[in-house]
Write an enzyme that holds these catalytic residues in place. Structure first.
Site, PDB file in Angstrom:
ATOM      1  N   ILE A   1     -38.831 -19.205  31.550  1.00 62.93           N
ATOM      2  CA  ILE A   1     -39.281 -17.544  31.574  1.00 62.93           C
ATOM      3  C   ILE A   1     -40.119 -17.261  32.933  1.00 62.93           C
ATOM      4  CG2 ILE A   1     -41.609 -17.701  30.389  1.00 62.93           C
ATOM      5  CD1 ILE A   1     -40.110 -14.207  28.712  1.00 62.93           C
TER       6      ILE A   1
ATOM      7  N   SER B   1     -29.510 -17.103  37.088  1.00 62.12           N
ATOM      8  CA  SER B   1     -30.862 -16.360  38.342  1.00 62.12           C
ATOM      9  C   SER B   1     -32.150 -15.244  37.352  1.00 62.12           C
ATOM     10  CB  SER B   1     -29.702 -15.137  38.997  1.00 62.12           C
ATOM     11  OG  SER B   1     -28.919 -16.159  39.592  1.00 62.12           O
ATOM     12  N   GLU B   2     -32.416 -16.253  36.585  1.00 64.21           N
ATOM     13  CA  GLU B   2     -33.797 -15.662  35.383  1.00 64.21           C
ATOM     14  C   GLU B   2     -34.277 -14.303  36.163  1.00 64.21           C
ATOM     15  OE1 GLU B   2     -32.846 -18.423  35.381  1.00 64.21           O
ATOM     16  OE2 GLU B   2     -32.459 -19.239  32.982  1.00 64.21           O
TER      17      GLU B   2
ATOM     18  N   GLU C   1     -27.156 -14.747  30.615  1.00 67.71           N
ATOM     19  CA  GLU C   1     -26.417 -15.941  30.550  1.00 67.71           C
ATOM     20  C   GLU C   1     -25.643 -16.266  28.976  1.00 67.71           C
ATOM     21  OE1 GLU C   1     -29.590 -18.328  31.995  1.00 67.71           O
ATOM     22  OE2 GLU C   1     -29.262 -17.241  33.103  1.00 67.71           O
TER      23      GLU C   1
ATOM     24  N   ASP D   1     -38.920 -21.876  27.614  1.00 71.04           N
ATOM     25  CA  ASP D   1     -39.366 -22.624  29.164  1.00 71.04           C
ATOM     26  C   ASP D   1     -38.773 -22.318  29.816  1.00 71.04           C
ATOM     27  OD1 ASP D   1     -39.700 -25.002  26.648  1.00 71.04           O
ATOM     28  OD2 ASP D   1     -38.332 -23.793  26.052  1.00 71.04           O
TER      29      ASP D   1
ATOM     30  N   HIS E   1     -37.724 -27.709  26.536  1.00 68.74           N
ATOM     31  CA  HIS E   1     -36.936 -27.152  25.820  1.00 68.74           C
ATOM     32  C   HIS E   1     -37.306 -26.158  24.810  1.00 68.74           C
ATOM     33  CE1 HIS E   1     -33.971 -27.376  28.752  1.00 68.74           C
ATOM     34  NE2 HIS E   1     -33.354 -26.805  28.693  1.00 68.74           N
TER      35      HIS E   1
HETATM   36  C1  LIG Z   1     -33.339 -21.817  34.452  1.00 71.14           C
HETATM   37  C2  LIG Z   1     -32.072 -22.566  33.848  1.00 71.14           C
HETATM   38  N1  LIG Z   1     -31.788 -21.438  33.263  1.00 71.14           N
HETATM   39  C3  LIG Z   1     -30.680 -21.990  32.166  1.00 71.14           C
HETATM   40  C4  LIG Z   1     -30.597 -23.106  31.696  1.00 71.14           C
HETATM   41  C5  LIG Z   1     -29.333 -23.567  30.281  1.00 71.14           C
HETATM   42  N2  LIG Z   1     -28.553 -24.219  31.052  1.00 71.14           N
HETATM   43  C6  LIG Z   1     -28.073 -25.171  30.436  1.00 71.14           C
HETATM   44  S1  LIG Z   1     -27.533 -25.929  31.813  1.00 71.14           S
HETATM   45  C7  LIG Z   1     -26.968 -24.104  32.351  1.00 71.14           C
HETATM   46  C8  LIG Z   1     -25.290 -24.748  33.138  1.00 71.14           C
HETATM   47  C9  LIG Z   1     -25.610 -25.252  33.523  1.00 71.14           C
HETATM   48  O1  LIG Z   1     -24.848 -25.246  35.045  1.00 71.14           O
HETATM   49  P1  LIG Z   1     -24.027 -26.079  35.940  1.00 71.14           P
HETATM   50  O2  LIG Z   1     -25.158 -25.871  37.600  1.00 71.14           O
HETATM   51  O3  LIG Z   1     -23.102 -26.204  36.790  1.00 71.14           O
HETATM   52  O4  LIG Z   1     -24.147 -27.323  35.452  1.00 71.14           O
HETATM   53  P2  LIG Z   1     -23.053 -27.796  34.630  1.00 71.14           P
HETATM   54  O5  LIG Z   1     -23.754 -28.232  33.125  1.00 71.14           O
HETATM   55  O6  LIG Z   1     -21.877 -27.804  34.941  1.00 71.14           O
HETATM   56  O7  LIG Z   1     -22.946 -30.045  35.128  1.00 71.14           O
HETATM   57  C10 LIG Z   1     -27.784 -23.624  32.078  1.00 71.14           C
HETATM   58  C11 LIG Z   1     -27.059 -21.890  31.946  1.00 71.14           C
HETATM   59  C12 LIG Z   1     -31.359 -24.122  31.869  1.00 71.14           C
HETATM   60  N3  LIG Z   1     -31.390 -25.384  31.383  1.00 71.14           N
HETATM   61  N4  LIG Z   1     -32.371 -23.475  33.002  1.00 71.14           N
END
Ligand SMILES: Cc1ncc(C[n+]2csc(CCOP(=O)(O)OP(=O)(O)O)c2C)c(N)n1
Ligand SMILES: Cc1ncc(C[n+]2csc(CCOP(=O)(O)OP(=O)(O)O)c2C)c(N)n1
Ligand SMILES: [Mg+2]
Ligand SMILES: [Mg+2]
Lengths: 336, 335, 336, 335
Positions: free
Chosen positions: B91, B63-64, B31, B89, B133
């Site tokens: 994983i 999509s881990e 990601e 965290d 985190h």
């Molecule tokens: C399971 C997971 N994977 C990756 C992350 C890292 N991460 C934090 S916010 C984010 C983007 C989320 O996008 P969206 O669902 O559109 O929400 P937005 O931040 O745009 O409000 C990611 C990849 C996470 N916190 N949790």
């Protein structure tokens, strides 16, 4: 396609609803502005995920939900909490990690909860709050309560397995939940077109036999109608639905984001549609508020935020002696 | 070999760069790892998508499970995927794929299929990011047969161990400590690799051995410097890999000093220090001058408030105190 | 709705294809019959998840795929392996846990793989094979190979988060994979209507911007056409698609299942449509095979299965000395 | 209290039945748990959906993450959900919800919200089901602050501990050993509970202490009987719960016998026996007559072929051998 369907006769906010929504939007905006200012100046040591630009959605939801209803949101949920009635002072205390915070310095921006007003969960795990919302709704159904749960998440979250399992389970169990997607066109720094091939998140509801609709996330009145319909459906036993609200993050993913990945014209266009001033204009043009009333609302909101900051800044830091509290109901016999 | 001073972040980036250049079967999947998306949340993959293209550096949806599952599929076909789980965290979401597929593939097919993937995950400990985190979860993986677990502490180790991980024929969990990414050190510029299972004595000493890895290394070295002034000579062993575990070096060192302190940023109870301490006791029964001490994170979730987080994690003071207690302990076998 | 779309001009199997499909179906059926007989009588000590009734699907896929193509399947995938060309002898050896088995007694029914013919994975974790299929297809795409990966799974698997993440990722990465759902109307003992509110699994493809189609899983010729279309699409760079094949498990979930939860009339109706005798009749009626040829095919299949059983039964059990082999490429320094 | 002989499966069923009857906030959530679906793969929930209705015994799609996530949500609202992960090997899919939500909820909200869920999971070890359907993964959970981990070995314990789990105010992972479900024993008929953290000395002895739990208990008792004939008196301690761990009983027993053998069906390296052995060594340094021995599963995935599976897992012979070595070991502290 479900997403393009428009409802028969949608609820229209009263003038009182409209004023309330505007008041909430202003407090949300000023809260974000104040955090941005305080962190930039070094006054605050805090991390947060700005909601600036997304105010109309939780403002409308706040006007639609009852105090007894439940909310689940994410790290980008400070505006959602304010809409549900969480005191701004609690928010600043939480972000600044004070002893007076709801989480007493153990939750933080990612994990603010305030069950006193029905804000049941913020999660930092994308998609992970969605099944929790299903469980809250299942509980209401099992108890025969007419309580509704609204679950907030982003466009990116709709690609997680958790989203899929949860919407399917909610549909099968027919629980009173409304899935509210705040589609701000980005997940971190990746644009939504890169992570899904469908045009809307709303149409994904079809895979669960659930209604789905996309709505302009900048229009509180439109949101009020669409969210009312979904909330009423849930409350009356009609089951879950998915509402996709189109919006934008004016300050990027997390505070400090250089936003290099956002085309300047896209950002400019979004700021053009800034829901807060736009709604002020509408209320004035419609004769619902005078310019003075708008100014009063803004002054009151500023006072609220300033008071919250003053209170939070004055509050003590938590004591390390309390680190081991709240790990278990009873700590006896547990490891050190 | 020519060396240059660089940060751990630059060393990791260089290792990925050289692996991508050397072998076209290497590719990255995760990601926000492309340059369009900032080159990773802490810049470890910066520049690579521009240099090698989006086919070699694939940005994915959130999509881990599918990221790791897809990496496994590509590996079954002979590719060498480097999958990124942005923050450790998260994983858990991919754990089924790691534990039930990647780690078991070779065994379940008697070697007909293998899964030589590398899963990179970052630990954010000590940065005020809170309970979901900040976790050091390497303990979950230490007990998974078929897997290897790596957690470097220096720029040079990071480069050499990541290179080994990518070209290793077994699945590897490679854990990057964000707090250390800015640490500078001399790093060989050309490609090189450091074998797994070879601990590194980063600081020789005679009175007591600190066995640690990752963030525990600089913090223990700091404690050792402090103790030096008190006349306590501390040897610091950097494990580099938890699985395999370099029992030989541990036992050799503790055999000499007859005192051991195990330091981890993972929880003390039920964490990696348990296996390390149990191993020391098994090999050196009756030869130790003091009980093996363990310094780890408190058995609580991780609080974001700085005072609380500081109380949760080990630090040089707590490490030094444990060493002092260990050195002061009465010996049960004369000397 | 994608699921109801019918293709323009679908591929039609040649007589050779049809004979090949029938041969495969018979071998699949007799393999299941022989396992059922052997386990019931105590001759075999083995566990398995019967595919009896689902033969037409992998028979058609076997005729459509190239030897170089890849297959991913599940615990209920012995028929899928046979369709891909895995020797029946390897299957019996694997189920009986013999040293001569592909997995040398370390894989078992749940985990049979035979990469020599492109059978890359069987998994016992529902839904977990789906992303692995995406990765195999990604590898082909990265290498510029015109190889296709077919991933088999059940109706229940389409409710897993893994299914959702995988189909979305496959669509976004546009990789050459065909998702083949063998919808046998049950997940373990739970009927599909209880676990999803949509009428078909096929329509779920719409959530990923991917074609989806439902087809009669008892009709090899129809399957041949529909699967050819999906495989050709993938091979020609047209991306992934989802094919839902309607079928039934004649012997329940795992061997020994009392099937109490299956309405007798439902089972009877399904057995009425048993694809194996039905296809024999069609081939005879169409003059493609004589009754004698059908008998010859059945005799040959019986001989194949009997030979496989004899060989597997005669094979030695694995030696405990080899337990630690194949854990790592090089076991030196690893824990005991 | 009136007692009746029943199997562990019947005891578990009775505990669920009585909990459902006693408290309307208790409900079950999982795959194939209703009577229509056979009452659970091994019948533990048989009869309950008929007796309490489909609102109290909810059949779900195959969605482990959502099953546990939904249980957490209901628990946030004051319910006492009992979620089932059919087979423990599948628990990775739900691990994020268990570790990042259930276990941390109370802490992250300073007690404002809690997640008193029970997650039931079955272990199939020793049944020829292979690498992804036979694992004892309790080690992953022992190091998760906020969680409790239970693994009973007898019908009476199963009933008392499951009752405690359901009404405990913290999240509990309750592990059921399928191999033991048919074991018969006398069980109090009325509702009763057994406190967590209280190990049970199932067999008193004087020469050596076997510390174990779950399937390790009957196998160790069998070994003890064999050793009795050789004049070796073995005490067998059944931990019942791994988190909390009854350090007091362990230390008291091993303090007496001065010899310990830790037996688990989980892997030996990086498994639960590491923490138990490390704890014993910390408390009894210099007082042990022999190194703490650990008997566990070999560090390999689990093979289905019976000869191989038998070689992978411990058995009474291997346990007895470890005891013999321990008892024969030279003492380093005179006596
Ligand atoms: C399971 C997971 N994977 C990756 C992350 C890292 N991460 C934090 S916010 C984010 C983007 C989320 O996008 P969206 O669902 O559109 O929400 P937005 O931040 O745009 O409000 C990611 C990849 C996470 N916190 N949790
Ligand atoms: C993740 C996971 N959850 C639960 C199970 C237990 N289980 C094995 S098969 C099965 C039903 C699967 O149904 P479906 O996908 O329709 O495939 P079918 O067995 O009908 O071929 C279940 C629940 C499992 N193996 N993996
Ligand atoms: Mg977004
Ligand atoms: Mg099915």
């Amino acid at each position: 396609m479900a997403a393009t369907k428009t409802a028969s006769a949608r609820a229209v906010p009263t003038e009182a609803d409209q004023k309330r929504m505007f008041e909430l939007m202003v407090i949300m905006k000023l809260t974000d502005d104040r955090l941005a200012k305080g962190i930039s100046s070094g006054e605050f040591l805090a991390i947060y995920w700005p909601h600036r630009g997304q105010e109309a959605i939780p403002a409308a939801l706040g006007a639609v939900l009852r105090p007894s209803d439940h909310l689940v949101t994410t790290y980008r949920g400070l505006h959602d909490h304010i809409g549900k009635g969480v005191p701004v002072s609690a928010i600043f205390a939480e972000l600044l990690g004070k002893e007076t915070a709801p989480g007493k310095g153990k939750g933080g921006t990612l994990h603010l909860s305030y069950p006193e007003v029905g804000s049941m969960l913020s999660t930092g795990i994308v998609g992970a709050g969605v099944p929790v919302g299903v469980g809250l709704a299942l509980s209401a159904k099992q108890q025969g309560l007419d309580r509704v749960t609204a679950t907030m998440f982003g466009d990116g979250a709709s690609n997680t397995g958790s989203f899929h399992e949860s919407l399917n389970m909610a549909a099968v169990l027919n629980v009173p939940v409304v899935f509210v997607c705040q589609n701000n066109l980005y997940g971190e720094k990746t644009p939504v077109e890169e992570t899904m091939k469908v045009a809307t998140v709303a149409e994904r509801s079809a895979a669960y036999g659930m209604p789905g609709v996309r709505v302009d996330g900048n229009d509180p009145d439109e949101l009020f109608g669409v969210l009312s319909e979904a909330v009423d459906r849930a409350r009356s036993g009609g089951g879950p639905s998915l509402v996709e609200c189109m919006t934008f993050r004016f300050r990027g993913h997390s505070f400090g984001d250089n936003m290099k990945y956002i085309p300047p014209e896209q950002l400019a266009a979004a700021q053009e549609k800034d829901p807060v001033p736009a709604y002020a204009r509408r209320l004035v043009d419609a004769g619902i508020c005078t310019g003075d009333e708008i100014a009063d609302i803004e002054a009151a909101a500023t006072a609220t935020v300033d008071a919250a900051v003053t209170e939070a800044m004055a509050a003590p830091a938590p004591s390390p002696d309390h680190l081991r509290d709240h790990v278990y109901a009873d700590d006896r016999g547990m490891p050190a | 070999m020519e060396e240059r001073e660089m940060t751990m972040q630059q060393a990791l980036n260089l290792a990925l760069d050289q692996a991508l250049a050397k072998d076209e079967s290497v590719f990255l999947l995760g990601e926000d790892i492309t340059d369009e998306a900032g080159g990773g949340i802490v810049g470890v993959t910066a520049g690579l998508s521009t240099k090698y293209g989006l086919d070699r550096v694939c940005n994915t949806p959130i999509s881990e499970a599918a990221i790791v599952g897809a990496a496994i599929g590509a590996a079954l076909d002979g590719r060498r995927p480097v999958a990124e789980v942005m923050i450790m965290d998260f994983i858990g979401i991919a754990l089924d794929q790691i534990a039930n597929h990647a780690a078991k593939m070779r065994f379940m097919t008697a070697g007909r299929t293998t899964s030589p993937i590398t899963v990179r995950a970052a630990v954010l400990s000590g940065m005020g990011t809170g309970a979901t985190h900040s976790q050091s979860l390497e303990g979950w993986f230490m007990g998974i047969p078929g897997l290897k677990v790596v957690m470097p502490s220096s720029p040079a180790d990071a480069k050499g161990l990541l290179t080994t991980a990518i070209f290793d024929d077994d699945p590897v969990l490679f854990i990057e400590t964000v707090k250390l990414l800015g640490t500078k050190g001399m790093v060989p510029v050309d490609e090189y690799s450091i074998p797994f299972g070879q601990a590194n004595i980063v600081r020789p000493g005679t009175d007591v051995t600190i066995v640690t890895y990752g963030r525990g290394v600089p913090e223990s070295v700091a404690a050792a410097a402090e103790l030096e002034a008190e006349g306590i000579s501390v040897e610091v062993v950097d494990l580099r890999t938890l699985l395999p575990l370099d029992t030989q070096t541990i036992v050799e060192s503790v055999g000499r000093t007859r005192r051991a302190v195990v330091v981890t940023y993972s929880v003390r109870f039920g964490g990696p220090s348990a296996e390390i301490a149990a191993t020391i006791n098994e090999h050196l029964f009756g030869e130790l001058a003091a009980p093996v001490a363990r310094v780890g994170a408190q058995f609580t979730p991780i609080p974001p408030a700085s005072v609380l987080e500081a109380a949760h994690f080990p630090d040089p003071q707590r490490i030094a105190d444990a060493v002092r207690r260990t050195v002061g302990a009465p010996s049960t076998v004369g000397s």
